[in-house]
Structure formats: C-alpha cells, structure tokens
Design a protein around this motif. Structure first.
Motif, PDB file in Angstrom:
ATOM      1  N   ARG A 420       0.839  -1.203   0.000  1.00  0.00           N
ATOM      2  CA  ARG A 420       0.000   0.000   0.000  1.00  0.00           C
ATOM      3  C   ARG A 420       0.875   1.255   0.000  1.00  0.00           C
ATOM      4  NH1 ARG A 420      -5.233   1.033   2.292  1.00  0.00           N
ATOM      5  NH2 ARG A 420      -5.180  -1.043   3.240  1.00  0.00           N
ATOM      6  N   THR A 422       0.261   5.626   0.074  1.00  0.00           N
ATOM      7  CA  THR A 422      -0.617   6.793   0.099  1.00  0.00           C
ATOM      8  C   THR A 422       0.240   8.042   0.069  1.00  0.00           C
ATOM      9  OG1 THR A 422      -2.287   5.624   1.396  1.00  0.00           O
ATOM     10  CG2 THR A 422      -2.425   8.029   1.358  1.00  0.00           C
ATOM     11  N   SER A 438      -4.134   6.910  -3.124  1.00  0.00           N
ATOM     12  CA  SER A 438      -3.588   5.716  -2.487  1.00  0.00           C
ATOM     13  C   SER A 438      -3.792   4.527  -3.415  1.00  0.00           C
ATOM     14  CB  SER A 438      -4.247   5.457  -1.132  1.00  0.00           C
ATOM     15  OG  SER A 438      -5.623   5.177  -1.292  1.00  0.00           O
ATOM     16  N   TRP A 439      -2.830   3.618  -3.374  1.00  0.00           N
ATOM     17  CA  TRP A 439      -2.901   2.364  -4.127  1.00  0.00           C
ATOM     18  C   TRP A 439      -2.839   1.210  -3.133  1.00  0.00           C
ATOM     19  CZ3 TRP A 439       0.079   6.479  -5.628  1.00  0.00           C
ATOM     20  CH2 TRP A 439      -0.037   6.954  -6.946  1.00  0.00           C
ATOM     21  N   LEU A 440      -3.723   0.243  -3.301  1.00  0.00           N
ATOM     22  CA  LEU A 440      -3.696  -0.976  -2.511  1.00  0.00           C
ATOM     23  C   LEU A 440      -3.538  -2.149  -3.480  1.00  0.00           C
ATOM     24  CD1 LEU A 440      -4.025  -2.571   0.145  1.00  0.00           C
ATOM     25  CD2 LEU A 440      -6.507  -2.544  -0.262  1.00  0.00           C
TER      26      LEU A 440
END
Length: 529
Positions: A420, A422, A438-440
């Motif tokens: 993750r 952000t 944000s990337w998950l």
C-alpha cells in the motif's frame, strides 16, 4: 557576447594527427540512411524521428525553407549516427565525412556544442572501426585523413570553449563523454583533465542514489547508459593517461547502478515505461544494454525474476515504485518534479501509474511526439495525458514553452507499506485544493483511491489504454477480455477514442477514459475474474 560584437569566428581546422583506438563491439545505431541509385546518381534518404527526407548531395545543413522537419531533426542529421549503422559502407562513410567538413562553414547547427559532442564520438568510433589510419594509404588519402582529424580537433576546441553549463543535465554530461573520447583519440592532456573533472562532477550530480538519471526519463537513462558504457569500452581497451584506472573504476560503479535501476523499471515485455520525455525507438533497448555491459564485464541484478509478489523494488530515490502481482506489474510515480533546477524533460504527471497485465501493456503513459514549442507539446506534457487527476482542467504542475515547468507539485508520502502507498500533492494549491491518491495492491486486484480536499473538489481522472486493446463499457465498468475496471462514486464515465503519440511525429488510435467525480473516486482493477 564580445565575440558576437567583434565578429570573432573559430578556426575550423587545427593541425593535429590521431591514431585509431581499440574497442570491444558496441551497440550499432539504428539504420537512418538509405542510399539508392537512379540514372547513375546516388540518392540519400535520411530518416529521423519518423520523418524521411532526401538530401542529395548530403550535407549537414538543412535549408531554412525546410522548417517542417524541425530543429531536432536537423540536430539528428548533424549527429551522423548513421556512420555506425550496421550496413554502412566505409567508402561512403568517408565521403559523407569529407563533404560534411567542406560544408561546415555554412552549417551553424553543426557547430553547436551538442551536435559536436555526439558527432565527435561517432567519428572516432567510425575511424577506429574502419582503420582509416592504418598502413598502406596513399599520399592523397593521408592528406584527406589529416584534414578530417584537423577538423575534428578544431571542433573539440569549440566544444571545450562552449560547454553547456547553461543547459546542464544530459547536455553537459554528453559534452564530458565526448571530450573523454577526444582526449584518447588525440592524446590531449587538456581534454583529459577537463573530461575527468566533468565526469566525476556530473555523474555524482546527475545520478541519484538508486541509480536513476535525475531527469527521470527512462529513454534518456538508456541513452546515457549507452554512452557511459562506450566510455568504459574506450578506457578498458586503450591506455593513455595516468590515473585512468581510478576514473574507470568510478565509471563502472556508476554503470552498474544505472543498469540496476533500468532493469528494475523495465517491464517484463522488455519495454521501458514512457515516463516524462520518452518515446519508443530512440534509445538502445534494455536487453541490448545488458548484452553490451556483459561484453565489458559490467553486471547488475536482472529484474523480473528477482521480484517477489508486491515488492516495491529499488526505485525510491527517483520517486518511482514498482509492485508485481500474480499476473501484473505496476509502476507508480510518487516523486516530485525534477531535477529542481532543470526540469526541461519533466511532465505534469504526479501520481501517474503504468500497468502491464499478463506481460502486455494495459494502462500506458502516452509518451511524446514532438519537442517543438506548440499546443501538441503542451498537451503531451499535461496532466490529462497521464493516468492521474486534474481539477478544473488544471495541470498538477504548470508546464509551459517546450522545456519549462513552474508552480511545481510538492509530494508528501503519507504512508508506505509492503502492498500500500498513500501520498498527497499540492499542485492545485492556487485554487485551494489538495490531491491524495492511495494504491492498494493484492495478488490480482489493484484499488486506487483519489480524494480531493479544499475549496474545489470536482475532479477528472484519466486512464489511457494500450492501443492494442478494445475496451467496452458496461454500466459503471470497463471490460477488456477478462479484465474489469470498475468505479465507485463516479459521476460520469466517458470512453473516448483518441489519438496517441506513437513515437515522434506519428500517432495511432487508442481509447482513454475520463471519469468525473466529486471529492472521492475509487477505482478497482481486477486483472483476473
């Protein structure tokens, strides 16, 4: 200034002899010169930047009437890379160089420092490979050879007196590489001292701790690594100066760092992501550079097989991150615009990301098609040309002219974990808005969340698909084969057919997405359903 006022001109010939150098085989240049015969007359067709132009007889100059080819095309003509293309005939190469020397007084472009630097290396490699200075030459041939050497020596004095400190960046580094070649070719102590100082200084300045070139263009990174390997090749095979082993060790260390970074950012299909000013077909490929480095006993860890799922890789200093899932690979841009004092090749692409699925391009950076100062150049550098968000149609950093950036976005990394990331940027601060993304990452899904806070929170997210793909829209989802892109809180979803740069001066059809949203948008990419 005093030179212009006084009418000063540089001598274009300074008597000097030189001897061929030894080299391990290098990377040949792409074919840019085609020669055909018609009615016993040779026709010379040059292709640069996907524009072909016949210039017969060939010359380094381009007529002022030929404005459609542009300054960069004329620069390429004056580099004379074609001397090192695989099929170059030695006699024709000699003739082209002689004609260039004769025409040089009427060719101001050819006398600019950057073309001199690149052409100087090409001439020295060509002369050395073809053994122009070997035994058995006639008196007439010897005179012609000495005349060319004297011209090149004079050009190096012009370069030495006009080092590109005003541009810095890759231009100054290319100057240094070339002067090193001139030092060995002419056995010139003054050139050696300057080259050693410049290379030590600029490689320290221009290479980041993770090995990236600080202009953050994978294409320029490849170009400069190729030139750095050429310098290692030069120094390993020729002994000329005291302390050259010390400089050689430094160059090899830098090359290994550059190769490590390049292997990390190169995708599994062998392509580089076209981040910032990058275009296909210009630089040597990553595979070619690895093979060349191996011939010189320069090594670095290979990329793809060293990744475990969902690890970010060694790209942090340059502001990039890489995450590999079960069937995808994703590269993020969470860095600031750089370098701070020379962002000429930077784009307004903060929070852009690139995605390959099943080793094929899926979401791409659109790349560039021109360096001309026009609306196309501004559009290609703008935020909407990347996989990120605009607010009120504004760019995240203000790109202007051909190579200028103002009001640059500052990035704050809020949280970074194994799967993750952000971060937030203030590129919309002039209208009182902040953008957080944000990337998950999971094994087969990527979740991207965009949040706009402040006085204006209506945004547009852009996604650019590979031209090989044919997406379809079903309600709030985009489908491409078994890959689904879905959205939460989208106000409108527009799938648009548009034109994508396909290298310099050409384009292809492709599809892009424009997603209007208020305050918050969640995008979910499911790579296998």
């Amino acid at each position: 200034m005093w030179r212009k006022a006084s009418g000063f001109t540089y001598p274009l010939s300074i008597a000097k002899k030189a001897k061929p150098l030894k080299f391990t085989p290098w990377i040949d240049k792409v074919t840019s010169l085609e020669i055909t015969s018609s009615n016993n007359e040779k026709k010379y067709s040059f292709t640069f930047l996907n524009i072909t132009k016949e210039i017969s007889p060939p010359t380094g100059g381009v007529s002022q009437r030929d404005e459609e080819v542009g300054k960069l095309w004329a620069y390429n003509l004056n580099y004379m890379d074609y001397l090192l293309q695989a099929n170059m005939d030695v006699q024709i190469g000699n003739q082209l160089i002689k004609r260039f020397v004769n025409d040089l007084p009427q060719n101001p472009t050819g006398l600019e420092p950057y073309p001199i630097a690149l052409r100087g290396i090409n001439w020295i490699k060509f002369f050395s490979r073809t053994s122009l200075r070997g035994g058995g030459t006639t008196t007439r041939q010897s005179l012609a050879i000495n005349s060319i050497a004297s011209s090149l020596y004079a050009q190096y004095h012009i370069l030495l007196d006009n080092l590109e400190y005003h541009l810095m960046g890759n231009h100054l580094l290319e100057d240094a590489f070339s002067i090193l070649f001139g030092a060995f070719y002419f056995k010139e102590q003054r050139f050696w001292v300057t080259a050693k100082k410049l290379l030590t200084q600029e490689l320290k300045e221009q290479l980041l701790d993770d090995g990236a070139h600080f202009e953050l263009s994978p294409m320029y990174h490849q170009i400069l690594l190729d030139r750095l390997l050429d310098c290692i090749n030069l120094m390993q095979n020729n002994r000329c100066f005291e302390e050259q082993d010390k400089l050689l060790a430094q160059l090899k260390q830098k090359a290994e760092q550059m190769l490590t970074w390049l292997n990390t950012i190169t995708l599994s299909d062998g392509r580089i992501p076209l981040l910032n000013d990058s275009a296909p077909g210009i630089a040597p490929t990553t595979a070619q550079l690895n093979e060349y480095a191996a011939r010189l006993v320069v090594s670095a860890p290979s990329k793809a097989t060293n990744y475990s799922a969902l690890t970010s890789g060694s790209l942090s200093t340059s502001g990039y991150r890489r995450f590999d899932g079960a069937n995808y690979e994703c590269i993020l841009d969470i860095g600031s615009v750089g370098p701070s004092y020379q962002p000429g090749h930077a784009h307004a692409d903060t929070f852009n990301f690139i995605l390959n699925v099943n080793h094929q391009p899926f979401l791409i950076d659109t790349g560039i098609s021109t360096y001309e100062s026009n609306a196309i150049r501004l559009k290609e550098r703008g935020t909407a040309a990347h996989n990120t968000v605009t607010v009120n149609g504004r760019n995240s950093s203000r790109v202007w002219s051909s190579f200028r950036v103002a009001q640059r976005a500052n990035v704050e990394i809020i949280k970074e974990e194994k799967n993750r990331v952000t971060a937030a940027h203030d590129g919309f601060r002039s209208i009182g808005t902040s953008h957080q993304r944000s990337w998950l990452f999971n094994e087969q899904t990527i979740k991207v969340e965009d949040v706009l806070t402040g006085s204006q929170t209506k945004g547009t997210a852009y996604f650019h698909f590979s031209p090989a793909l044919n997406p379809t829209k079903k309600n709030n989802e985009i489908w491409i084969n078994d890959i689904c892109v879905s959205f939460e809180r989208a106000e409108t979803i527009s799938l648009i057919k548009a034109q994508l740069p396909n290298g310099y001066n050409q384009s292809v059809d492709y599809y892009k997405l424009e997603i209007a949203f208020q305050h918050k948008l969640t995008t979910i990419i499911t790579t296998k359903v």
